[in-house]
Design an enzyme around this catalytic site. Sequence first.
Site, PDB file in Angstrom:
ATOM      1  N   GLY A  14       6.270   6.734  -1.060  1.00 17.85           N
ATOM      2  CA  GLY A  14       5.009   7.722  -0.913  1.00 17.85           C
ATOM      3  C   GLY A  14       5.407   9.281  -0.360  1.00 17.85           C
ATOM      4  O   GLY A  14       6.052   8.849   0.877  1.00 17.85           O
ATOM      5  N   ARG A  75      10.463   5.793  -6.738  1.00 20.46           N
ATOM      6  CA  ARG A  75      10.600   4.265  -7.013  1.00 20.46           C
ATOM      7  C   ARG A  75      11.575   4.202  -7.907  1.00 20.46           C
ATOM      8  O   ARG A  75      11.953   4.507  -8.481  1.00 20.46           O
ATOM      9  CB  ARG A  75       8.836   3.363  -7.130  1.00 20.46           C
ATOM     10  CG  ARG A  75       7.553   4.680  -6.238  1.00 20.46           C
ATOM     11  CD  ARG A  75       6.915   3.566  -6.153  1.00 20.46           C
ATOM     12  NE  ARG A  75       5.754   4.788  -5.512  1.00 20.46           N
ATOM     13  CZ  ARG A  75       5.288   4.372  -4.278  1.00 20.46           C
ATOM     14  NH1 ARG A  75       5.925   3.871  -3.554  1.00 20.46           N
ATOM     15  NH2 ARG A  75       4.549   5.268  -3.954  1.00 20.46           N
ATOM     16  N   ASP A 106       7.840   0.737   4.537  1.00 18.99           N
ATOM     17  CA  ASP A 106       8.055  -0.596   4.704  1.00 18.99           C
ATOM     18  C   ASP A 106       9.462  -0.963   3.131  1.00 18.99           C
ATOM     19  O   ASP A 106      10.766  -1.278   4.136  1.00 18.99           O
ATOM     20  CB  ASP A 106       7.331  -1.302   4.451  1.00 18.99           C
ATOM     21  CG  ASP A 106       6.492  -2.265   5.781  1.00 18.99           C
ATOM     22  OD1 ASP A 106       7.077  -1.712   6.345  1.00 18.99           O
ATOM     23  OD2 ASP A 106       5.418  -2.568   5.610  1.00 18.99           O
ATOM     24  N   THR A 129       4.830   7.887   6.607  1.00 22.49           N
ATOM     25  CA  THR A 129       3.609   7.430   5.658  1.00 22.49           C
ATOM     26  C   THR A 129       1.716   8.016   6.283  1.00 22.49           C
ATOM     27  O   THR A 129       1.346   7.616   7.267  1.00 22.49           O
ATOM     28  CB  THR A 129       3.535   5.905   5.273  1.00 22.49           C
ATOM     29  OG1 THR A 129       2.311   5.452   4.910  1.00 22.49           O
ATOM     30  CG2 THR A 129       3.577   5.179   6.344  1.00 22.49           C
ATOM     31  N   ASP A 131      -0.617   6.517   6.140  1.00 24.32           N
ATOM     32  CA  ASP A 131      -1.100   4.925   6.557  1.00 24.32           C
ATOM     33  C   ASP A 131      -1.229   4.966   7.788  1.00 24.32           C
ATOM     34  O   ASP A 131      -1.808   4.039   8.377  1.00 24.32           O
ATOM     35  CB  ASP A 131      -0.496   3.725   5.710  1.00 24.32           C
ATOM     36  CG  ASP A 131      -1.003   4.387   3.988  1.00 24.32           C
ATOM     37  OD1 ASP A 131      -1.865   5.194   3.616  1.00 24.32           O
ATOM     38  OD2 ASP A 131      -0.635   3.284   3.741  1.00 24.32           O
ATOM     39  N   ASP A 133       0.962   2.919   9.449  1.00 25.02           N
ATOM     40  CA  ASP A 133       0.435   1.016   8.944  1.00 25.02           C
ATOM     41  C   ASP A 133       1.936   0.854   9.923  1.00 25.02           C
ATOM     42  O   ASP A 133       2.609  -0.366   9.368  1.00 25.02           O
ATOM     43  CB  ASP A 133       0.193   0.720   8.289  1.00 25.02           C
ATOM     44  CG  ASP A 133       0.949   1.283   6.771  1.00 25.02           C
ATOM     45  OD1 ASP A 133       1.852   1.915   7.218  1.00 25.02           O
ATOM     46  OD2 ASP A 133       0.550   0.120   5.574  1.00 25.02           O
ATOM     47  N   ARG A 175      -4.348   0.950   1.367  1.00 18.78           N
ATOM     48  CA  ARG A 175      -4.838   0.039   0.576  1.00 18.78           C
ATOM     49  C   ARG A 175      -4.151  -1.702   1.890  1.00 18.78           C
ATOM     50  O   ARG A 175      -5.743  -2.857   1.867  1.00 18.78           O
ATOM     51  CB  ARG A 175      -3.499  -0.879  -0.304  1.00 18.78           C
ATOM     52  CG  ARG A 175      -4.312  -0.083  -1.957  1.00 18.78           C
ATOM     53  CD  ARG A 175      -3.045  -0.740  -2.337  1.00 18.78           C
ATOM     54  NE  ARG A 175      -1.982   0.005  -2.541  1.00 18.78           N
ATOM     55  CZ  ARG A 175      -1.398   0.877  -2.903  1.00 18.78           C
ATOM     56  NH1 ARG A 175      -1.792   1.458  -3.724  1.00 18.78           N
ATOM     57  NH2 ARG A 175      -0.152   1.564  -2.791  1.00 18.78           N
ATOM     58  N   GLU A 226      -9.376   2.320   0.946  1.00 22.02           N
ATOM     59  CA  GLU A 226      -9.908   1.721  -0.040  1.00 22.02           C
ATOM     60  C   GLU A 226      -8.934   0.087  -0.707  1.00 22.02           C
ATOM     61  O   GLU A 226      -9.778  -0.830  -2.162  1.00 22.02           O
ATOM     62  CB  GLU A 226      -8.585   2.357  -1.586  1.00 22.02           C
ATOM     63  CG  GLU A 226      -7.153   1.778  -0.977  1.00 22.02           C
ATOM     64  CD  GLU A 226      -5.910   3.055  -1.484  1.00 22.02           C
ATOM     65  OE1 GLU A 226      -6.333   3.195  -2.412  1.00 22.02           O
ATOM     66  OE2 GLU A 226      -5.010   3.997  -0.611  1.00 22.02           O
ATOM     67  N   ARG A 259      -2.616  13.137   0.350  1.00 20.88           N
ATOM     68  CA  ARG A 259      -1.269  13.501   0.787  1.00 20.88           C
ATOM     69  C   ARG A 259      -0.893  14.558   0.812  1.00 20.88           C
ATOM     70  O   ARG A 259       0.194  15.114   1.193  1.00 20.88           O
ATOM     71  CB  ARG A 259      -0.471  12.789  -0.924  1.00 20.88           C
ATOM     72  CG  ARG A 259      -0.523  11.028  -0.342  1.00 20.88           C
ATOM     73  CD  ARG A 259       0.407  10.294  -0.449  1.00 20.88           C
ATOM     74  NE  ARG A 259       0.110   8.589  -0.805  1.00 20.88           N
ATOM     75  CZ  ARG A 259       1.142   8.322  -1.665  1.00 20.88           C
ATOM     76  NH1 ARG A 259       1.584   9.285  -2.606  1.00 20.88           N
ATOM     77  NH2 ARG A 259       0.171   6.876  -1.727  1.00 20.88           N
TER      78      ARG A 259
END
Length: 326
Positions: A14, A75, A106, A129, A131, A133, A175, A226, A259
């Site tokens: 991403g 990807r 990741d 990212t 996120d 995370d 997510r 989400e 994003r």
Amino acid sequence: MSKIKKIAVFTSGGDAPGMNPCIRAVVRTSKYLGLEVAGINQGYQGMIDNNIVDMDHHSVSNILQLGGTILKTARCLDFKTPEGRKLAYDNLQKNNIDGLVAIGGDGTFNGIELFSREYDVKVIGVPGTIDNDLYGSDYTLGFDTATNTVIEAIDKIRDTAESHARLFFVEVMGRDAGCLALRAGIAAGAEAIMLPEKDTSIEELIETLKAGAAKNKSSAIVIVSEGDKSGGAFNVAKKVKEVFNFYDTKVTILGHLQRGGSPSAFDRVLGSRMGFAAVKALVAGESRKTVGLRGNQIVLTDIKEALCGHEFKLEEDLLEMSVVLA
Ligand code: ADP
């Protein structure tokens, strides 16, 4: 120990604001240290397709302020196969590349970890990212910008919510991790925050909203991550509406606008620091590490350690505070 001669940088998975400042730092630090440097377009796909271009100081002019990634991202399923990775390695050899800086999440780190065990190439990962995370860094590239984007949107929603006595459900990306939802919720003064890490029942949510209404709140904003187990903002809104009709109810899904956008000052500096540190680490002979920020210090973490077994936990004080201050 053979010295690194040519570094290639790529972005994968991403996209996140802050990737461009990091690319710029990798290119300029490499040139400063007398190394050759290349950019790989479209992540692992570009490695397999030999979509690799040499870069210099000027190639990264005027990109510091740009969102997304000038190297594009993709990807790539082929990189998960031994044949794909062999092609990728052959192309790195053709281009005399012996060091990689991989900016991604990741999945990207799993890719370089495996690749560097199979082939003689040194690798450093940079966490990118929105996120936030990833283990090994207090902040990932893009998280700060995305948080600012979310609160700007919520501030605008608040204007209309307040004018019409409305209840808004705002769905925020994340997510598996509620980091973005939690920070944005605190910064925008959300009445409630639904997170993947914390089960909040619809009954609890309704009680919170009732308590707010009893305190004469004329509008309410609920942030729904989400990945929340209740199944997204539309679902939560529908269930709440069935029993709680004090307010007119609306749903906003912020989606991909989270994003995009010019990286914040924080992400520009973080991307620059991480890119600078990644090149210095390769030059110092390091490999299979991720670069991270911990307590305002740049640190290296073993990529295996960054990847396995560390459950990312939300800060308890933030969770408690988000309820108290709402
Ligand atoms: P992110 O890096 O943001 O987590 P992805 O999970 O999509 O994004 O991973 C990015 C790319 O990394 C994948 O498209 C794939 O090419 C590569 N990748 C992910 N997991 C592996 C793996 N186990 N082995 C090899 N390559 C991988």
